[in-house]
Design an enzyme around this catalytic site. Structure first.
Site, PDB file in Angstrom:
ATOM      1  CB  SER A  21      -0.964   0.006   1.187  1.00 62.18           C
ATOM      2  OG  SER A  21      -1.937  -0.985   1.004  1.00 62.18           O
ATOM      3  CE  LYS A  75      -8.797  -6.257   4.758  1.00 61.38           C
ATOM      4  NZ  LYS A  75      -9.021  -6.740   3.401  1.00 61.38           N
ATOM      5  CG  ASN A  96     -10.571  -1.811   2.503  1.00 58.74           C
ATOM      6  OD1 ASN A  96     -11.500  -1.008   2.614  1.00 58.74           O
ATOM      7  ND2 ASN A  96      -9.930  -2.003   1.366  1.00 58.74           N
ATOM      8  N   GLY A 138     -13.316 -12.609   4.351  1.00 62.29           N
ATOM      9  CA  GLY A 138     -13.498 -11.190   4.081  1.00 62.29           C
ATOM     10  C   GLY A 138     -13.573 -10.867   2.593  1.00 62.29           C
ATOM     11  CB  ALA A 139     -11.474 -11.780  -0.314  1.00 58.44           C
ATOM     12  CE1 TYR A 230      -2.726  -8.266  -2.872  1.00 54.81           C
ATOM     13  CE2 TYR A 230      -0.365  -8.119  -3.295  1.00 54.81           C
ATOM     14  CZ  TYR A 230      -1.452  -7.915  -2.464  1.00 54.81           C
ATOM     15  OH  TYR A 230      -1.270  -7.353  -1.218  1.00 54.81           O
TER      16      TYR A 230
HETATM   17  P1  NAP Z   1     -10.084 -15.151   5.144  1.00 49.03           P
HETATM   18  O1  NAP Z   1     -11.035 -14.159   5.702  1.00 49.03           O
HETATM   19  O2  NAP Z   1      -9.118 -15.842   6.028  1.00 49.03           O
HETATM   20  O3  NAP Z   1     -10.976 -16.266   4.363  1.00 49.03           O
HETATM   21  C1  NAP Z   1     -10.364 -17.306   3.671  1.00 49.03           C
HETATM   22  C2  NAP Z   1     -11.423 -18.217   3.063  1.00 49.03           C
HETATM   23  O4  NAP Z   1     -10.725 -19.165   2.252  1.00 49.03           O
HETATM   24  C3  NAP Z   1     -12.233 -18.990   4.083  1.00 49.03           C
HETATM   25  O5  NAP Z   1     -13.567 -19.098   3.668  1.00 49.03           O
HETATM   26  C4  NAP Z   1     -11.570 -20.375   4.087  1.00 49.03           C
HETATM   27  O6  NAP Z   1     -12.474 -21.449   4.213  1.00 49.03           O
HETATM   28  C5  NAP Z   1     -11.062 -20.475   2.671  1.00 49.03           C
HETATM   29  N1  NAP Z   1      -9.865 -21.346   2.625  1.00 49.03           N
HETATM   30  C6  NAP Z   1      -8.673 -21.140   3.231  1.00 49.03           C
HETATM   31  N2  NAP Z   1      -7.821 -22.152   2.950  1.00 49.03           N
HETATM   32  C7  NAP Z   1      -8.522 -23.019   2.175  1.00 49.03           C
HETATM   33  C8  NAP Z   1      -8.211 -24.289   1.586  1.00 49.03           C
HETATM   34  N3  NAP Z   1      -7.006 -24.847   1.712  1.00 49.03           N
HETATM   35  N4  NAP Z   1      -9.169 -24.899   0.869  1.00 49.03           N
HETATM   36  C9  NAP Z   1     -10.393 -24.346   0.719  1.00 49.03           C
HETATM   37  N5  NAP Z   1     -10.761 -23.172   1.272  1.00 49.03           N
HETATM   38  C10 NAP Z   1      -9.828 -22.509   1.983  1.00 49.03           C
HETATM   39  O7  NAP Z   1      -9.192 -14.490   3.987  1.00 49.03           O
HETATM   40  P2  NAP Z   1      -9.573 -13.254   3.052  1.00 49.03           P
HETATM   41  O8  NAP Z   1      -9.147 -12.000   3.701  1.00 49.03           O
HETATM   42  O9  NAP Z   1     -10.965 -13.420   2.599  1.00 49.03           O
HETATM   43  O10 NAP Z   1      -8.559 -13.506   1.836  1.00 49.03           O
HETATM   44  C11 NAP Z   1      -8.819 -14.501   0.886  1.00 49.03           C
HETATM   45  C12 NAP Z   1      -7.938 -14.265  -0.325  1.00 49.03           C
HETATM   46  O11 NAP Z   1      -8.265 -13.005  -0.905  1.00 49.03           O
HETATM   47  C13 NAP Z   1      -6.446 -14.210   0.015  1.00 49.03           C
HETATM   48  O12 NAP Z   1      -5.735 -14.963  -0.934  1.00 49.03           O
HETATM   49  C14 NAP Z   1      -6.088 -12.754  -0.139  1.00 49.03           C
HETATM   50  O13 NAP Z   1      -4.763 -12.593  -0.635  1.00 49.03           O
HETATM   51  C15 NAP Z   1      -7.078 -12.291  -1.179  1.00 49.03           C
HETATM   52  N6  NAP Z   1      -7.340 -10.848  -1.081  1.00 49.03           N
HETATM   53  C16 NAP Z   1      -6.932 -10.075  -2.116  1.00 49.03           C
HETATM   54  C17 NAP Z   1      -7.153  -8.719  -2.079  1.00 49.03           C
HETATM   55  C18 NAP Z   1      -6.698  -7.868  -3.236  1.00 49.03           C
HETATM   56  O14 NAP Z   1      -6.732  -6.634  -3.118  1.00 49.03           O
HETATM   57  N7  NAP Z   1      -6.305  -8.451  -4.345  1.00 49.03           N
HETATM   58  C19 NAP Z   1      -7.807  -8.133  -0.972  1.00 49.03           C
HETATM   59  C20 NAP Z   1      -8.229  -8.967   0.064  1.00 49.03           C
HETATM   60  C21 NAP Z   1      -7.974 -10.324   0.010  1.00 49.03           C
HETATM   61  P3  NAP Z   1     -13.108 -21.953   5.596  1.00 49.03           P
HETATM   62  O15 NAP Z   1     -14.240 -21.024   5.860  1.00 49.03           O
HETATM   63  O16 NAP Z   1     -13.560 -23.334   5.256  1.00 49.03           O
HETATM   64  O17 NAP Z   1     -12.014 -21.895   6.599  1.00 49.03           O
END
Ligand code: NAP
Length: 289
Positions: A21, A75, A96, A138-139, A230
């Site tokens: 950021s 968050k 965020n 969250g995503a 990313y």
């Molecule tokens: P989070 O709140 O921890 O949620 C992760 C989700 O993924 C949960 O639903 C979890 O499932 C699932 N998961 C984790 N490991 C898994 C696996 N091995 N197999 C199947 N499901 C799995 O994370 P988040 O903040 O949403 O982030 C998720 C992704 O979005 C990350 O890769 C992050 O880098 C990306 N992201 C990108 C941006 C961007 O600006 N590009 C912004 C935010 C996030 P369960 O519910 O079953 O545990």
């Protein structure tokens, strides 16, 4: 240089060293000749209230903290500390971004959903689209808000059913397990990976049906595949979707869009898109990126 007081924005989280950021925001400040600076600060949920006290104490001064970019694990914890929540943030249940309003309020909002909605709508209409969201964190909630408010019909695929069901109920979405994804994926217009599956350190477990692998899905041309990850830029899903002729949106586009929206909230100015996009591209191309 313009006559602007020195003020800081902070990107906060734990860990925070990896955050890109400041690279984007500081490039934007320089391009607009603003005497602002974005700094990283490691903040845990326990010391988050003290940061908000500091922001309130400084808000009338030239060295005010003009806003926050918030990353994991803060968050949700930050929701209750702001003076006011914008509608999108309260619908998503996570923030965020915090910005200082002209009236001096600390306003909490969420720009992650814009980082999903804007790139999708640059490629196709969300209205009436069948959307598969993979994940329930969250995503995924940001994706849900983007797609439902855009008029899409969402099916949520998640490993943990108990976590997914209340989300589906709230948003009028359908729940399916990952076992059903391989059979049903061809029916979707848009597929959004909002899990970390595909990150370097997150390898799928082929022995477990609840740990999916997305690089063998029977995708077809005409589908839009959105990868939120990313790092790496080209995940196994991105490579696979391209090879199947899908339109692909990568996680760096999401990261850029959410940062552009955040920049405008922090500064009140239109973000210099090209400058910030170049800064992100260079950072991701560098060995540390
Ligand atoms: P989070 O709140 O921890 O949620 C992760 C989700 O993924 C949960 O639903 C979890 O499932 C699932 N998961 C984790 N490991 C898994 C696996 N091995 N197999 C199947 N499901 C799995 O994370 P988040 O903040 O949403 O982030 C998720 C992704 O979005 C990350 O890769 C992050 O880098 C990306 N992201 C990108 C941006 C961007 O600006 N590009 C912004 C935010 C996030 P369960 O519910 O079953 O545990």
């Amino acid at each position: 240089m313009r006559e602007t007081p020195f003020a800081r924005a902070l990107v906060i989280g734990d860990p925070i060293d990896h955050s890109l950021s400041p690279t984007l925001h500081n490039a934007g400040y320089r391009a607009l000749e603003l005497q602002f600076c974005m700094e990283k600060r490691r903040i845990t949920p326990e010391n988050l209230p003290a940061l908000f006290s500091e922001m309130r104490a400084l808000r009338e001064t030239p060295t005010r903290i003009l806003g926050l970019a918030i990353t994991m694990p803060l968050k949700v914890a930050a929701l209750n500390l702001v003076d006011r929540l914008e509608e999108a943030a309260s619908a998503i249940g996570a923030i965020n971004t915090v910005y200082l309003s002209p009236a001096g309020e600390l306003v909490g909002t969420n720009t992650d959903w814009l980082g999903i909605k804007r790139p999708i709508e640059s490629k196709r209409n969300l209205s009436g689209a069948q959307v598969a969201i993979l994940g329930a964190g969250g995503a995924a909630l940001a994706a849900m808000h983007a797609c439902v408010t855009g008029g899409g019909h969402v099916t949520l695929f998640n490993r943990n059913r108990d976590k997914a069901l209340p989300i589906c109920k709230k948003w009028g979405a359908v729940y399916q397990s990952f076992e059903a994804l391989t059979q049903n994926v061809a029916e979707f217009d848009i597929i959004i990976n909002a899990t970390p599956v595909g990150m370097v350190e997150q390898k799928p477990d082929p022995s477990s049906p609840s740990s999916p692998s997305f690089d063998t899905l029977p995708l077809h041309s005409g589908q839009l595949v959105f990868e939120t990850i990313y790092s790496p830029l080209r995940t196994p899903l991105v490579i696979h979707a391209e090879s199947r002729g899908c339109t692909v949106i990568r996680g760096d586009e999401m990261f850029l869009e959410q940062a552009l929206a955040q920049f405008t909230l922090h500064t009140g100015l239109t973000a210099p898109r090209l400058v910030m996009a170049n800064a992100l591209r260079e950072a991701l191309a560098s060995p540390q990126g």
